[in-house]
Design a protein around this motif. Structure first.
Motif: not given
Length: 208
Positions: A158, A160, A164-165, A169, A178
């Protein structure tokens, strides 16, 4: 005997690595596969099992000389079921979303082989303090494996950690994607297998 004698330290630390209940005793595998797609439920599950096995070990150790042998398993199940119910209700009250995500797996802690194994093999034969340490050690050993597997799966699957990322980007804009396979249960088994391989490769004496 000192509370932190060599024997007690061994009781606590041994399950963390060289006698880990998941990688060495191959116990608790089902939940290790089922709740490790994300780190948060894995942390909650690991903490829940740690609390339950430690307290259950303590209670059974305190009662061990008064429990008739023929009903000892029933008494152990009653103690575990009571603790599981308390933990389940606590999660519903204070961490409802995680409780829903874990679904039936919290309730199924009562069938976790680690719990019944420690109660029968250790708590019924040892004092309260040693039994409590044994429960903590095995619980933390179980939780450690869950956290490692979940962190790898959530990060690669994911991008994360704890929701939380982590991967920016700009990385995705460069073409990174992913790995959705990481979110499938078979990948948990593969990662767990890699951990077992690493553990035994680094510690050949564990293969004896």
């Amino acid at each position: 005997m000192s509370l932190f004698s060599k024997e007690n330290r061994e009781t606590f630390f041994s399950p963390l690595w060289k006698n880990n209940p998941v990688t060495m005793q191959v116990l608790g595998i089902c939940s290790a596969l089922a709740v490790t797609a994300k780190l948060e439920p894995a942390l909650v599950m690991g903490l829940s099992v740690t609390i339950i096995v430690a307290v259950a070990n303590l209670v059974i150790s305190l009662l061990r000389n008064t429990i008739p042998n023929r009903i000892r398993i029933i008494v152990q199940l009653v103690v575990v079921a009571a603790l599981v119910t308390i933990v389940s209700e606590f999660l519903k009250a204070f961490a409802y979303d995680v409780s829903v995500e874990l679904s039936v797996f919290i309730g199924l802690i009562i069938t976790n082989c680690i719990l019944m194994g420690r109660l029968e093999a250790f708590a019924m034969a040892n004092g309260p303090w040693a039994s409590f340490l044994d429960g903590l050690g095995n619980g933390f050993g179980y939780a450690t494996i869950l956290v490692i597997v979940a962190a790898i799966r959530e990060f690669l699957g994911s991008g994360t950690l704890l929701g939380k990322e982590i991967i920016g980007k700009e990385i995705y804009e460069l073409g990174y994607m992913n790995n959705g396979l990481m979110l499938l249960a078979p990948m948990a088994l593969i990662i767990l297998g890699c951990i077992i391989w690493f553990q035994r490769a680094k510690n050949p004496e564990l293969n004896d």
